[in-house]
Design an enzyme around this catalytic site. Structure first.
Site, PDB file in Angstrom:
ATOM      1  N   LYS A   1     -19.899   3.758 -65.471  1.00  0.00           N
ATOM      2  CA  LYS A   1     -19.385   3.226 -64.244  1.00  0.00           C
ATOM      3  C   LYS A   1     -18.719   4.116 -63.315  1.00  0.00           C
ATOM      4  O   LYS A   1     -17.713   4.133 -62.658  1.00  0.00           O
ATOM      5  CB  LYS A   1     -17.911   2.318 -64.791  1.00  0.00           C
ATOM      6  CG  LYS A   1     -18.156   1.154 -65.673  1.00  0.00           C
ATOM      7  CD  LYS A   1     -19.456   0.664 -65.743  1.00  0.00           C
ATOM      8  CE  LYS A   1     -19.717  -0.260 -64.792  1.00  0.00           C
ATOM      9  NZ  LYS A   1     -21.257  -0.705 -64.536  1.00  0.00           N
ATOM     10  N   SER A   2     -19.367   5.353 -63.374  1.00  0.00           N
ATOM     11  CA  SER A   2     -19.136   6.482 -62.553  1.00  0.00           C
ATOM     12  C   SER A   2     -19.795   6.465 -61.233  1.00  0.00           C
ATOM     13  O   SER A   2     -19.802   7.450 -60.449  1.00  0.00           O
ATOM     14  CB  SER A   2     -19.218   7.923 -63.315  1.00  0.00           C
ATOM     15  OG  SER A   2     -18.479   7.852 -64.413  1.00  0.00           O
ATOM     16  N   GLY A   3     -20.862   5.523 -61.026  1.00  0.00           N
ATOM     17  CA  GLY A   3     -21.631   5.696 -60.033  1.00  0.00           C
ATOM     18  C   GLY A   3     -23.030   5.963 -60.105  1.00  0.00           C
ATOM     19  O   GLY A   3     -23.683   6.425 -59.420  1.00  0.00           O
ATOM     20  N   THR A   4     -23.383   5.908 -61.284  1.00  0.00           N
ATOM     21  CA  THR A   4     -25.019   5.902 -62.120  1.00  0.00           C
ATOM     22  C   THR A   4     -25.850   5.392 -60.966  1.00  0.00           C
ATOM     23  O   THR A   4     -27.165   5.962 -60.582  1.00  0.00           O
ATOM     24  CB  THR A   4     -24.879   5.444 -63.259  1.00  0.00           C
ATOM     25  OG1 THR A   4     -23.751   5.531 -64.158  1.00  0.00           O
ATOM     26  CG2 THR A   4     -26.156   5.961 -63.988  1.00  0.00           C
ATOM     27  N   THR A   5     -25.567   4.064 -60.771  1.00  0.00           N
ATOM     28  CA  THR A   5     -26.765   3.305 -59.941  1.00  0.00           C
ATOM     29  C   THR A   5     -26.960   4.052 -58.705  1.00  0.00           C
ATOM     30  O   THR A   5     -28.123   4.051 -57.967  1.00  0.00           O
ATOM     31  CB  THR A   5     -26.149   1.795 -59.843  1.00  0.00           C
ATOM     32  OG1 THR A   5     -25.442   1.477 -60.888  1.00  0.00           O
ATOM     33  CG2 THR A   5     -27.131   0.808 -59.354  1.00  0.00           C
TER      34      THR A   5
ATOM     35  N   HIS B   1     -26.058   8.555 -70.552  1.00  0.00           N
ATOM     36  CA  HIS B   1     -24.804   8.519 -70.718  1.00  0.00           C
ATOM     37  C   HIS B   1     -24.510   9.443 -72.008  1.00  0.00           C
ATOM     38  O   HIS B   1     -23.335   9.635 -72.289  1.00  0.00           O
ATOM     39  CB  HIS B   1     -24.265   7.145 -71.040  1.00  0.00           C
ATOM     40  CG  HIS B   1     -24.379   6.318 -69.920  1.00  0.00           C
ATOM     41  ND1 HIS B   1     -24.094   6.718 -68.423  1.00  0.00           N
ATOM     42  CD2 HIS B   1     -24.438   4.690 -69.525  1.00  0.00           C
ATOM     43  CE1 HIS B   1     -24.057   5.697 -67.882  1.00  0.00           C
ATOM     44  NE2 HIS B   1     -24.320   4.500 -68.587  1.00  0.00           N
TER      45      HIS B   1
ATOM     46  N   SER C   1     -13.345  -0.341 -63.294  1.00  0.00           N
ATOM     47  CA  SER C   1     -14.685  -0.646 -63.143  1.00  0.00           C
ATOM     48  C   SER C   1     -15.318  -1.350 -64.267  1.00  0.00           C
ATOM     49  O   SER C   1     -15.980  -2.265 -64.695  1.00  0.00           O
ATOM     50  CB  SER C   1     -15.747   0.412 -62.461  1.00  0.00           C
ATOM     51  OG  SER C   1     -17.085  -0.001 -62.192  1.00  0.00           O
TER      52      SER C   1
ATOM     53  N   ARG D   1     -20.146  -3.890 -57.610  1.00  0.00           N
ATOM     54  CA  ARG D   1     -19.002  -4.688 -57.408  1.00  0.00           C
ATOM     55  C   ARG D   1     -18.278  -4.624 -56.120  1.00  0.00           C
ATOM     56  O   ARG D   1     -18.563  -5.309 -55.136  1.00  0.00           O
ATOM     57  CB  ARG D   1     -17.897  -4.568 -58.620  1.00  0.00           C
ATOM     58  CG  ARG D   1     -16.809  -5.299 -58.854  1.00  0.00           C
ATOM     59  CD  ARG D   1     -16.183  -4.968 -60.130  1.00  0.00           C
ATOM     60  NE  ARG D   1     -15.382  -3.870 -59.884  1.00  0.00           N
ATOM     61  CZ  ARG D   1     -14.053  -3.541 -59.265  1.00  0.00           C
ATOM     62  NH1 ARG D   1     -13.449  -4.446 -58.651  1.00  0.00           N
ATOM     63  NH2 ARG D   1     -13.779  -2.235 -59.010  1.00  0.00           N
TER      64      ARG D   1
ATOM     65  N   GLY E   1     -17.858  -0.936 -54.848  1.00  0.00           N
ATOM     66  CA  GLY E   1     -18.402   0.348 -54.463  1.00  0.00           C
ATOM     67  C   GLY E   1     -17.290   1.151 -53.560  1.00  0.00           C
ATOM     68  O   GLY E   1     -17.662   1.648 -52.583  1.00  0.00           O
TER      69      GLY E   1
HETATM   70  P1  A3P Z   1     -16.820  -0.703 -58.886  1.00  0.00           P
HETATM   71  O1  A3P Z   1     -16.649  -1.416 -60.256  1.00  0.00           O
HETATM   72  O2  A3P Z   1     -15.556   0.261 -58.692  1.00  0.00           O
HETATM   73  O3  A3P Z   1     -17.106  -1.390 -57.404  1.00  0.00           O
HETATM   74  P2  A3P Z   1     -22.567   2.488 -62.521  1.00  0.00           P
HETATM   75  O4  A3P Z   1     -23.645   2.554 -61.786  1.00  0.00           O
HETATM   76  O5  A3P Z   1     -22.174   4.146 -63.194  1.00  0.00           O
HETATM   77  O6  A3P Z   1     -22.555   1.495 -63.754  1.00  0.00           O
HETATM   78  O7  A3P Z   1     -21.148   2.324 -61.996  1.00  0.00           O
HETATM   79  C1  A3P Z   1     -20.850   1.161 -61.058  1.00  0.00           C
HETATM   80  C2  A3P Z   1     -20.019   1.551 -60.059  1.00  0.00           C
HETATM   81  O8  A3P Z   1     -20.431   2.017 -58.834  1.00  0.00           O
HETATM   82  C3  A3P Z   1     -19.344   0.026 -59.470  1.00  0.00           C
HETATM   83  O9  A3P Z   1     -17.948   0.344 -59.007  1.00  0.00           O
HETATM   84  C4  A3P Z   1     -20.304  -0.210 -58.339  1.00  0.00           C
HETATM   85  O10 A3P Z   1     -19.665  -1.190 -57.658  1.00  0.00           O
HETATM   86  C5  A3P Z   1     -20.364   1.358 -57.763  1.00  0.00           C
HETATM   87  N1  A3P Z   1     -21.711   1.384 -57.055  1.00  0.00           N
HETATM   88  C6  A3P Z   1     -23.068   0.773 -57.036  1.00  0.00           C
HETATM   89  N2  A3P Z   1     -23.697   1.143 -56.422  1.00  0.00           N
HETATM   90  C7  A3P Z   1     -23.241   1.869 -55.374  1.00  0.00           C
HETATM   91  C8  A3P Z   1     -23.582   2.517 -54.230  1.00  0.00           C
HETATM   92  N3  A3P Z   1     -24.626   2.245 -53.724  1.00  0.00           N
HETATM   93  N4  A3P Z   1     -22.748   3.160 -53.444  1.00  0.00           N
HETATM   94  C9  A3P Z   1     -21.492   3.281 -53.943  1.00  0.00           C
HETATM   95  N5  A3P Z   1     -21.022   2.592 -55.052  1.00  0.00           N
HETATM   96  C10 A3P Z   1     -21.651   1.967 -55.688  1.00  0.00           C
END
Ligand code: A3P
Length: 325
Positions: free
Chosen positions: A70-74, A133, A163, A291, A293
């Protein structure tokens, strides 16, 4: 693969499943957390991490994208994939239009080493990109030995926590389990019990790796990436050995990648709205990775005392390290 190979692979997983079942576990969860080498994870992801540690053969050109969940992996997967493959996908249909970032950059423990399989990764074209991770101290030894590059992304633990809380509750809702209250979840998170946690040790492990070998471990921060995406995307491109040329910059390639990978764009693509992926944790809707972002959503959830608790832990854990929030 021959039947004998498949049988051997199955046995490898059985061996690690048994091994994990003998580790100390934290009760009180429907699916317990096991503690291994100083970190916590649930059985399937821990088994996969162990198989990866034993069987993943890194190549010097590999790039590993490491994060605490949940640090912005995606987001980082999308940015890295689009950057590295930009010359082969100059048409208007980049792979990210139809594949989720997690399909473009598979995770070692969620999609590569799963389903009792040990895939042959040699045929993948280089640079191979993988997400993980797995904490620094438990990475496959070949990652360090081969000298492949690691990009680490971290995020304010308060936002990470919120998150993760939403993410965990989506699974609970699906399984008809009573949802975590913030208080309960905070108690566990603060005690280090979270997937691949403790969160703080995860960040510090990679931070120390970065201090030791800065040319091999790049550190990025979600909040800074959000504030100055061009600056950090250029750092990322340089680090992985494919810097943007002056012409590319003039043509707006950097901005194009940032737009392509923005939350607004990715989260509205059909593949990320209605698509699903098979991961070690089960079938998940791709939309679960999107969610809000945003930076600072924690203010909408945490009481001042809860926020202070996380800030105090962060302050004491990061003291003297050079890391801060
Ligand atoms: P939030 O739940 O705060 O919205 P991970 O990818 O590590 O699982 O982290 C998911 C978090 O990254 C979620 O945060 C998600 O909304 C956010 N996220 C996903 N895609 C993003 C993007 N393109 N730019 C910024 N944040 C993004």
């Amino acid at each position: 693969q021959t039947e004998e190979e498949m049988e051997n692979q199955k046995r490898t997983y059985q061996y690690f499943r048994h091994l994990v079942s003998t580790l100390p576990r934290v009760g009180g969860f429907k699916r317990p957390f096991y503690c291994y080498n100083g970190w916590y994870a649930r059985l399937p992801s821990l088994v996969s991490a162990m198989v990866a540690r034993e069987h993943f053969q890194a190549q010097p050109t590999d790039v590993l994208l490491a994060t605490c969940p949940k640090s912005g992996t995606t987001w980082l997967k999308a940015l890295l994939f689009a950057t590295v493959n930009r010359s082969s996908h100059t048409n208007s249909h980049p792979p990210l239009a139809t594949l989720s970032p997690h399909q473009c950059v598979p995770s070692l423990e969620f999609s590569v080493y799963v389903n009792d399989r040990i895939p042959d990764l040699d045929a993948l074209s280089s640079p191979r990109l993988f997400g993980t991770h797995i904490p620094f101290q438990s990475l496959p030894a070949s990652v360090i030995d081969a000298g492949c590059r690691i990009v680490y992304l971290y995020r304010d633990p308060k936002d990470c926590f919120i998150s993760l809380w939403h993410f965990a509750n989506k699974f609970r809702a699906k399984d008809n389990i009573e949802l975590w209250t913030l208080d309960e979840f905070l108690e566990h998170f603060s005690n280090g019990i979270s997937p691949f946690g403790p969160y703080w040790d995860h960040v510090l492990g990679y931070w120390n790796g970065h201090l030791e070998r800065p040319q091999k471990v790049l550190f990025l921060k979600y909040e800074e990436l959000m504030q100055h995406p061009e600056v950090h995307l250029k750092r990322l491109a340089e680090f992985v050995g494919c810097p943007f040329t002056e012409d590319e910059e003039k043509e707006g390639v950097v901005e194009g990648i940032i737009r392509l990978c923005s939350f607004e764009n990715l989260s509205n693509l059909e593949v990320n709205k209605i698509g699903r992926s098979e991961l070690a944790i089960g079938t998940v809707e791709n939309s679960i990775f999107f969610r809000r972002g945003e930076v600072g959503d924690w203010v909408n959830h945490l009481t001042p005392e809860m926020a202070r608790r996380l800030e105090e832990i962060t302050e004491s854990k990061f003291r003297g390290s050079g890391l801060s929030f």
